[in-house]
Design an enzyme around this catalytic site. Structure first.
Site, mmCIF file in Angstrom:
data_model
loop_
_atom_site.group_PDB
_atom_site.id
_atom_site.type_symbol
_atom_site.label_atom_id
_atom_site.label_comp_id
_atom_site.label_asym_id
_atom_site.label_seq_id
_atom_site.Cartn_x
_atom_site.Cartn_y
_atom_site.Cartn_z
ATOM 1 N N LYS A 194 0.824 -1.208 0.000
ATOM 2 C CA LYS A 194 0.000 0.000 0.000
ATOM 3 C C LYS A 194 0.862 1.263 0.000
ATOM 4 C CE LYS A 194 -2.230 -0.712 3.854
ATOM 5 N NZ LYS A 194 -1.554 -1.921 4.359
ATOM 6 N N ARG B 210 10.747 -0.030 12.089
ATOM 7 C CA ARG B 210 9.588 0.237 12.943
ATOM 8 C C ARG B 210 9.549 -0.691 14.147
ATOM 9 N NH1 ARG B 210 4.396 0.551 9.039
ATOM 10 N NH2 ARG B 210 3.531 -0.444 10.879
ATOM 11 N N ARG C 241 -0.631 -8.020 14.251
ATOM 12 C CA ARG C 241 -1.168 -7.109 13.220
ATOM 13 C C ARG C 241 -1.948 -7.907 12.177
ATOM 14 N NH1 ARG C 241 4.202 -4.389 11.568
ATOM 15 N NH2 ARG C 241 3.019 -3.316 9.942
HETATM 16 P P1 AMP Z 1 0.329 1.060 9.695
HETATM 17 O O1 AMP Z 1 1.454 2.028 9.516
HETATM 18 O O2 AMP Z 1 -0.850 1.395 8.832
HETATM 19 O O3 AMP Z 1 0.778 -0.369 9.557
HETATM 20 O O4 AMP Z 1 -0.188 1.224 11.203
HETATM 21 C C1 AMP Z 1 0.667 0.971 12.286
HETATM 22 C C2 AMP Z 1 -0.150 0.824 13.571
HETATM 23 O O5 AMP Z 1 -0.857 2.064 13.830
HETATM 24 C C3 AMP Z 1 -1.243 -0.226 13.528
HETATM 25 O O6 AMP Z 1 -0.761 -1.530 13.827
HETATM 26 C C4 AMP Z 1 -2.198 0.289 14.608
HETATM 27 O O7 AMP Z 1 -1.694 0.063 15.902
HETATM 28 C C5 AMP Z 1 -2.153 1.793 14.361
HETATM 29 N N1 AMP Z 1 -3.144 2.206 13.357
HETATM 30 C C6 AMP Z 1 -2.903 2.767 12.138
HETATM 31 N N2 AMP Z 1 -4.035 3.031 11.493
HETATM 32 C C7 AMP Z 1 -5.036 2.608 12.300
HETATM 33 C C8 AMP Z 1 -6.457 2.579 12.183
HETATM 34 N N3 AMP Z 1 -7.067 3.034 11.074
HETATM 35 N N4 AMP Z 1 -7.173 2.070 13.213
HETATM 36 C C9 AMP Z 1 -6.581 1.626 14.349
HETATM 37 N N5 AMP Z 1 -5.247 1.589 14.508
HETATM 38 C C10 AMP Z 1 -4.469 2.091 13.503
#
Ligand code: AMP
Length: 193
Positions: free
Chosen positions: A13, A139, A150
């Site tokens: 993405k 990260r 996740r």
């Molecule tokens: P990402 O960078 O999109 O993989 O997000 C990293 C982490 O941020 C996720 O594992 C969640 O803990 C939190 N997070 C990001 N976007 C969301 C969302 N839309 N809803 C809930 N938690 C989120």
């Protein structure tokens, strides 16, 4: 162009969003990036989100709904935006419908990058190696335990979001296992060229 990109961690993405940002000159709204920035800045929001994120769980819906509500109202989003990592639950998808309707906005497309789950761990590991080679910092949630959580969160809470958009005739599912160039072409095709 107002677009939602769906797909599990490692689906590509971020790569596709970066390309679409350049192509359409619209911002990428990544709730993950916003939350990481809040953690790095030590804000109250960051303090609330940090441990939840490190564990690989989802933060409470209202936190990210408020972030997206605020950002989609900014002048930089007047020409559209790419939502990356949001909505991740049915409650978030419903809230997005409501907040867009209030702003007299509509989504143009919801694209899901469908990937074979067994390939995701290797993809994330590759991303980590690339980050380290480029002198970056990996990260905190890109470790095997958090990744497992996740992926479980994705299956339980985010996979139903695909069905939500499919029922509304808005979902385009594309093969995220294809080479990057092919995924890019497929997305461009789904967006009308
Ligand atoms: P990402 O960078 O999109 O993989 O997000 C990293 C982490 O941020 C996720 O594992 C969640 O803990 C939190 N997070 C990001 N976007 C969301 C969302 N839309 N809803 C809930 N938690 C989120």
């Amino acid at each position: 162009m107002r677009l939602v990109l769906l797909g599990p961690p490692g689906a590509g993405k971020g790569t596709q969003a970066a390309r679409l940002v350049a192509k359409f000159a619209i911002p990428q709204l990544s709730t993950g990036d916003m939350l990481r920035a809040a953690v790095a800045a030590g804000t109250p929001l960051g303090a609330q989100a940090k441990e939840i994120m490190n564990r690989g769980e989802l933060v409470p819906d209202q936190l990210v709904i408020d972030l997206i509500d605020l950002r989609t109202s900014a002048p930089e989003c007047a020409g559209g935006f790419i939502l990356d990592g949001f909505p991740r639950t049915i409650a978030q998808a419903r809230a997005l419908d409501v907040l867009l309707a209030c702003k007299k906005m509509k989504l143009d497309a919801v694209i899901e990058l469908v990937v074979d789950e067994s390939a995701l761990l290797a993809r994330v590991e590759n991303r980590n190696q690339e980050t380290l080679r480029a002198g970056g910092v990996v990260r905190a949630d890109d470790n095997p335990q958090s990744l497992k959580t996740r992926l479980a969160a994705y299956r339980a809470q985010t996979a139903p979001v695909s069905a939500y958009y499919a029922e509304r005739g808005a979902l385009r599912q594309l093969d995220g296992m294809a080479p990057i160039g092919e995924v890019s072409s497929a997305i461009d095709g789904a967006l009308g060229g």
